[in-house]
Design a protein around this motif. Structure first.
Motif, PDB file in Angstrom:
ATOM      1  N   SER A 215       0.785  -1.315   0.027  1.00 34.83           N
ATOM      2  CA  SER A 215      -0.105   0.012  -0.167  1.00 34.83           C
ATOM      3  C   SER A 215       0.770   1.156  -0.130  1.00 34.83           C
ATOM      4  CB  SER A 215      -0.993   0.084   1.123  1.00 34.83           C
ATOM      5  OG  SER A 215      -1.993  -0.982   0.808  1.00 34.83           O
ATOM      6  N   ARG A 216       1.990   1.344   0.792  1.00 35.89           N
ATOM      7  CA  ARG A 216       2.703   2.237   0.857  1.00 35.89           C
ATOM      8  C   ARG A 216       3.428   2.637  -0.433  1.00 35.89           C
ATOM      9  NH1 ARG A 216       3.515   0.775   6.251  1.00 35.89           N
ATOM     10  NH2 ARG A 216       5.515  -0.322   5.766  1.00 35.89           N
ATOM     11  N   TRP A 217       3.804   1.557  -1.148  1.00 38.19           N
ATOM     12  CA  TRP A 217       4.361   1.490  -2.442  1.00 38.19           C
ATOM     13  C   TRP A 217       3.315   2.126  -3.350  1.00 38.19           C
ATOM     14  CZ3 TRP A 217       3.393  -1.234  -7.078  1.00 38.19           C
ATOM     15  CH2 TRP A 217       4.376  -0.891  -7.886  1.00 38.19           C
ATOM     16  N   ARG A 218       2.329   1.607  -3.384  1.00 44.35           N
ATOM     17  CA  ARG A 218       0.998   2.252  -4.607  1.00 44.35           C
ATOM     18  C   ARG A 218       0.907   3.631  -4.083  1.00 44.35           C
ATOM     19  NH1 ARG A 218      -3.187  -2.846  -4.561  1.00 44.35           N
ATOM     20  NH2 ARG A 218      -2.081  -4.085  -5.985  1.00 44.35           N
ATOM     21  N   ALA A 219       1.132   4.055  -2.696  1.00 42.20           N
ATOM     22  CA  ALA A 219       0.714   5.330  -2.550  1.00 42.20           C
ATOM     23  C   ALA A 219       1.742   6.324  -2.815  1.00 42.20           C
ATOM     24  CB  ALA A 219       0.577   5.541  -0.884  1.00 42.20           C
ATOM     25  N   ARG A 220       3.080   5.754  -2.897  1.00 42.91           N
ATOM     26  CA  ARG A 220       4.190   6.681  -3.291  1.00 42.91           C
ATOM     27  C   ARG A 220       4.215   6.936  -4.677  1.00 42.91           C
ATOM     28  NH1 ARG A 220       7.680   4.084  -0.544  1.00 42.91           N
ATOM     29  NH2 ARG A 220       8.482   2.696  -1.981  1.00 42.91           N
ATOM     30  N   LYS A 221       3.788   5.770  -5.374  1.00 46.31           N
ATOM     31  CA  LYS A 221       3.623   5.959  -7.023  1.00 46.31           C
ATOM     32  C   LYS A 221       2.535   7.095  -7.335  1.00 46.31           C
ATOM     33  CE  LYS A 221       6.857   3.030  -8.252  1.00 46.31           C
ATOM     34  NZ  LYS A 221       8.110   3.612  -9.034  1.00 46.31           N
ATOM     35  N   ALA A 222       1.577   6.867  -6.556  1.00 44.90           N
ATOM     36  CA  ALA A 222       0.554   7.697  -6.864  1.00 44.90           C
ATOM     37  C   ALA A 222       0.628   9.377  -6.577  1.00 44.90           C
ATOM     38  CB  ALA A 222      -0.639   7.440  -6.011  1.00 44.90           C
ATOM     39  N   MET A 223       1.949   9.497  -5.477  1.00 49.41           N
ATOM     40  CA  MET A 223       2.130  10.850  -5.071  1.00 49.41           C
ATOM     41  C   MET A 223       3.070  11.375  -5.997  1.00 49.41           C
ATOM     42  SD  MET A 223       0.324  11.881  -2.614  1.00 49.41           S
ATOM     43  CE  MET A 223       1.152  13.251  -2.357  1.00 49.41           C
ATOM     44  N   GLU A 224       3.622  10.359  -7.095  1.00 46.78           N
ATOM     45  CA  GLU A 224       4.944  10.847  -7.917  1.00 46.78           C
ATOM     46  C   GLU A 224       3.979  10.971  -9.174  1.00 46.78           C
ATOM     47  OE1 GLU A 224       7.641   7.744  -7.564  1.00 46.78           O
ATOM     48  OE2 GLU A 224       8.487   8.348  -5.904  1.00 46.78           O
ATOM     49  N   SER A 225       2.749  10.970  -9.280  1.00 48.19           N
ATOM     50  CA  SER A 225       1.988  11.014 -10.659  1.00 48.19           C
ATOM     51  C   SER A 225       2.020  12.366 -11.103  1.00 48.19           C
ATOM     52  CB  SER A 225       0.664  10.587 -10.580  1.00 48.19           C
ATOM     53  OG  SER A 225      -0.106  11.297  -9.495  1.00 48.19           O
ATOM     54  N   GLN A 226       1.797  12.697 -12.172  1.00 49.14           N
ATOM     55  CA  GLN A 226       2.075  14.013 -12.670  1.00 49.14           C
ATOM     56  C   GLN A 226       0.943  14.963 -12.137  1.00 49.14           C
ATOM     57  OE1 GLN A 226       4.322  15.356 -14.882  1.00 49.14           O
ATOM     58  NE2 GLN A 226       3.391  17.323 -14.627  1.00 49.14           N
ATOM     59  N   ALA A 227      -0.499  14.530 -11.851  1.00 50.86           N
ATOM     60  CA  ALA A 227      -1.439  15.235 -11.454  1.00 50.86           C
ATOM     61  C   ALA A 227      -1.112  15.694  -9.841  1.00 50.86           C
ATOM     62  CB  ALA A 227      -2.775  14.277 -11.620  1.00 50.86           C
ATOM     63  N   VAL A 228      -0.854  14.929  -9.269  1.00 46.93           N
ATOM     64  CA  VAL A 228      -0.299  15.213  -7.779  1.00 46.93           C
ATOM     65  C   VAL A 228       0.926  16.145  -7.770  1.00 46.93           C
ATOM     66  CG1 VAL A 228       0.370  14.316  -5.598  1.00 46.93           C
ATOM     67  CG2 VAL A 228      -1.218  12.967  -6.776  1.00 46.93           C
ATOM     68  N   VAL A 229       1.870  15.961  -8.589  1.00 50.21           N
ATOM     69  CA  VAL A 229       3.072  16.972  -8.726  1.00 50.21           C
ATOM     70  C   VAL A 229       2.731  18.074  -9.079  1.00 50.21           C
ATOM     71  CG1 VAL A 229       5.372  17.221  -9.692  1.00 50.21           C
ATOM     72  CG2 VAL A 229       4.622  15.322  -9.062  1.00 50.21           C
ATOM     73  N   SER A 230       1.755  18.478 -10.294  1.00 52.47           N
ATOM     74  CA  SER A 230       1.275  19.622 -10.480  1.00 52.47           C
ATOM     75  C   SER A 230       0.455  20.377  -9.408  1.00 52.47           C
ATOM     76  CB  SER A 230       0.497  19.247 -12.023  1.00 52.47           C
ATOM     77  OG  SER A 230       1.437  18.647 -12.873  1.00 52.47           O
ATOM     78  N   THR A 231      -0.327  19.580  -9.034  1.00 53.99           N
ATOM     79  CA  THR A 231      -1.102  20.203  -7.935  1.00 53.99           C
ATOM     80  C   THR A 231      -0.297  20.840  -6.553  1.00 53.99           C
ATOM     81  OG1 THR A 231      -3.008  18.587  -8.325  1.00 53.99           O
ATOM     82  CG2 THR A 231      -3.044  19.829  -6.149  1.00 53.99           C
ATOM     83  N   LEU A 232       0.703  19.876  -6.250  1.00 53.84           N
ATOM     84  CA  LEU A 232       1.756  20.319  -5.130  1.00 53.84           C
ATOM     85  C   LEU A 232       2.199  21.795  -5.567  1.00 53.84           C
ATOM     86  CD1 LEU A 232       2.553  19.573  -2.338  1.00 53.84           C
ATOM     87  CD2 LEU A 232       4.687  18.205  -3.434  1.00 53.84           C
ATOM     88  N   LYS A 233       2.846  21.579  -6.818  1.00 48.00           N
ATOM     89  CA  LYS A 233       3.625  22.705  -7.129  1.00 48.00           C
ATOM     90  C   LYS A 233       2.729  24.107  -7.270  1.00 48.00           C
ATOM     91  CE  LYS A 233       6.931  20.704 -10.095  1.00 48.00           C
ATOM     92  NZ  LYS A 233       7.683  20.453 -11.339  1.00 48.00           N
ATOM     93  N   HIS A 234       1.488  23.815  -7.757  1.00 51.11           N
ATOM     94  CA  HIS A 234       0.432  24.848  -7.928  1.00 51.11           C
ATOM     95  C   HIS A 234       0.200  25.549  -6.416  1.00 51.11           C
ATOM     96  CE1 HIS A 234      -3.027  27.139  -9.010  1.00 51.11           C
ATOM     97  NE2 HIS A 234      -3.778  26.476  -8.232  1.00 51.11           N
ATOM     98  N   CYS A 235       0.066  24.583  -5.693  1.00 52.29           N
ATOM     99  CA  CYS A 235      -0.325  24.884  -4.176  1.00 52.29           C
ATOM    100  C   CYS A 235       0.858  25.450  -3.291  1.00 52.29           C
ATOM    101  CB  CYS A 235      -0.812  23.691  -3.594  1.00 52.29           C
ATOM    102  SG  CYS A 235      -2.011  22.936  -3.729  1.00 52.29           S
ATOM    103  N   GLN A 236       2.256  25.080  -3.858  1.00 49.73           N
ATOM    104  CA  GLN A 236       3.227  25.893  -3.313  1.00 49.73           C
ATOM    105  C   GLN A 236       3.292  27.264  -3.715  1.00 49.73           C
ATOM    106  OE1 GLN A 236       6.305  23.165  -4.226  1.00 49.73           O
ATOM    107  NE2 GLN A 236       6.098  21.901  -2.194  1.00 49.73           N
ATOM    108  N   ASN A 237       2.956  27.570  -5.123  1.00 49.78           N
ATOM    109  CA  ASN A 237       2.966  28.916  -5.564  1.00 49.78           C
ATOM    110  C   ASN A 237       1.853  29.815  -5.000  1.00 49.78           C
ATOM    111  OD1 ASN A 237       5.187  28.171  -7.404  1.00 49.78           O
ATOM    112  ND2 ASN A 237       3.908  27.633  -8.721  1.00 49.78           N
ATOM    113  N   LEU A 238       0.773  29.135  -4.425  1.00 54.30           N
ATOM    114  CA  LEU A 238      -0.309  30.061  -3.842  1.00 54.30           C
ATOM    115  C   LEU A 238       0.097  30.432  -2.388  1.00 54.30           C
ATOM    116  CD1 LEU A 238      -3.404  28.079  -4.830  1.00 54.30           C
ATOM    117  CD2 LEU A 238      -2.668  30.115  -5.732  1.00 54.30           C
ATOM    118  N   ARG A 239       1.160  29.980  -1.667  1.00 56.87           N
ATOM    119  CA  ARG A 239       1.370  30.274  -0.369  1.00 56.87           C
ATOM    120  C   ARG A 239       2.011  31.588  -0.332  1.00 56.87           C
ATOM    121  NH1 ARG A 239       4.826  24.996   1.583  1.00 56.87           N
ATOM    122  NH2 ARG A 239       2.966  23.312   1.552  1.00 56.87           N
TER     123      ARG A 239
END
Length: 496
Positions: free
Chosen positions: A467-491
């Motif tokens: 489960s942690r391996w799948r979660a790590r892969k999910a957090m490395e997906s393009q959609a999550v990475v883009s969302t994280l960068k967008h959220c960091q820019n909003l800070r």
């Protein structure tokens, strides 16, 4: 060599080996692949010891049960599931110990399970002491000549230590280079060393005691222990009758209010329908749970030599079980209202599953203890508990919680994103795949919290978990990475 001494001389090195293996594997956390590997090592060691001793086959196949639940540590990440999986592992080892006592598990009564569990616990706690002090005849294991040499060597070491300390202190003070070499040679982290020794010793102690119980445990056959009380018609009828009337009155109230609609509830209590449902669910789960030990105690104590008393007991118990079924229906209705108003949480889900398991056990009680062979009740109840836990591991509760709450949000209900963000890695892939269903604020809260989890960044193979391996892969997906960068820019930036 004496057979008992031979067994003891094999158990001790096995226990120390498993202690060292446990120290090497189990220190890496959170537990994942390391735990089933260690459990497999324990099972292989004990089965191998049994084969070496040429003992008759009896319990080796039972090791598949604790190994299956240990494997769940490398599958699921939910802390609640891991707690019960760990409990199931040791319960499985407990069944192996009971089987080694020549106890027919399928026909064992609750008293047999309790007595066997106590015996196993005593073996684990004190078995290693008896193994080393009584079973091991050290004079036969270590030749007298070798023991004299060992004593002489210890005396020599004892004389050398003070001399080394005195002259070593003088020489290190005389030469800084020599002082540096000595300090480097003896620069040991004694606190870390002691923690390793304690863990190895603890695991070895437990394994040695448990293994001693498997091979030296006194046989215990399934039978009635002691003299049962014989409660007659009045002693059984009055308490069960009182409880039945109380449940009947409660069922009548439920039929009027809970199933009568929100207007009637609000008029009678002044609270909303959802608040009414929320107030009583866990109390009803507790009530349902407590009925089981009451009926088990009554079934154990009833005077079976009097047919009339037995008939009355069965009639009251049957009526009580029917009323409990109505109470369970009321509890489930409350839960559906509760979830509809407030959402699904782990506490609510697991409490509902637990109540369902108690209901199944009560039905099994009626089939066996009440109208059939009571000796089959205990084993069936234990097996049903294992089955429910296996089903929960397959179901993936945290993912289900996330799915239900997202569906509620789509229908207009509020979404507790903080609660969803705290779910285990079992739910993260599902949530990451549905980021578009969240608002910007919710998506930022989720990806920020998930990105900060240390458990997802561990690379040690011992703590690997699917489960942690799948979660790590999910957090490395393009959609999550883009969302994280967008959220960091909003800070807001410093100095703004």
């Amino acid at each position: 060599m004496d057979p008992k001494l031979r067994v003891a001389s094999l158990i001790l090195p096995l226990a120390i080996t498993l202690g060292l293996l446990g120290d090497g594997l189990l220190r890496a956390g959170p537990w994942g692949l390391n735990f089933p590997v260690w459990v497999a090592g324990l099972g292989a060691g004990l089965v191998g010891l049994r084969l070496m001793l040429q003992a008759e086959p009896g319990w080796p196949h039972w090791f598949l049960l604790p190994l299956a639940f240990a494997a769940c540590f490398a599958w699921r990440d939910s802390a609640f599931l891991k707690f019960w999986d760990f409990f199931a592992v040791w319960a499985g080892f407990g069944l192996i110990a009971l089987n080694s006592m020549q106890l027919r598990l399928r026909l064992a009564r609750l008293t047999d399970f309790v007595a066997g569990t106590v015996t196993t616990g005593l073996n684990v706690a004190f078995g290693a002491w008896f193994l080393s002090s009584q079973d091991m005849v050290w004079g036969e294991v270590v030749p007298q000549k070798s023991s004299k040499r060992a004593v002489s060597a210890l005396v020599g070491v004892g004389l050398a230590v003070p001399l080394a300390l005195v002259f070593g202190g003088l020489l290190t003070s005389a030469d800084p280079v020599f002082d540096g070499l000595v300090r480097a040679a003896f620069d040991w982290d004694f606190s870390n060393l002691s923690s390793h020794l304690l863990l190895v010793g603890f695991i070895a102690w437990v394994v040695a005691g448990y293994a001693r119980g498997l091979f030296f445990g006194a046989p215990s056959r399934s039978r009635d222990h002691g003299t049962r009380p014989a409660l007659g018609l009045l002693e059984i009828g009055i308490p069960l009758g009182c409880l039945t009337l109380m449940f009947l009155a409660f069922a009548a109230v439920q039929a009027r209010y809970l199933f009568g609609g929100e207007a009637l509830v609000h008029a009678a209590t002044g609270i909303t329908y959802a608040e009414y449902a929320r107030r009583g669910f866990f109390e009803l789960v507790t009530t349902t749970t407590l009925v089981l030990p009451v009926l088990l105690a009554a079934e154990w104590a009833v005077d079976r030599k009097k047919p009339r008393t037995l008939r009355v007991f069965r009639a009251l118990a049957t009526l009580l079980l029917l009323l409990v079924a109505l109470i369970m229906d009321s509890a489930l209705t409350r839960m559906l209202l509760y979830v509809d108003a407030y959402g699904l949480t782990a506490d609510r889900l697991y409490a509902t599953v637990f109540m369902g398991w108690i209901g199944a056990v009560l039905i099994w009680f009626a089939v066996t203890a009440l109208y059939g062979d009571g000796r089959r009740f205990a084993f069936g109840a234990v097996v049903s508990g294992f089955a429910v836990l296996i089903a929960l591991n397959i179901l993936n509760p945290d993912r289900l919680i996330a799915k239900v709450n997202l569906a509620r949000a789509e229908s207009g209900h509020s979404l507790d994103i903080a609660h969803l963000s705290r779910l285990s890695a079992d739910a993260l892939p599902f949530l990451a795949a549905h980021l578009t269903d969240l608002s910007t604020t919710q998506a930022c809260a989720f990806v920020t919290e998930a990105d900060g989890r240390r458990g997802l960044r561990r690379r040690d193979w011992r703590s690997w978990n699917l489960s942690r391996w799948r979660a790590r892969k999910a957090m490395e997906s393009q959609a999550v990475v883009s969302t994280l960068k967008h959220c960091q820019n909003l800070r807001p930036q410093r100095g703004d």
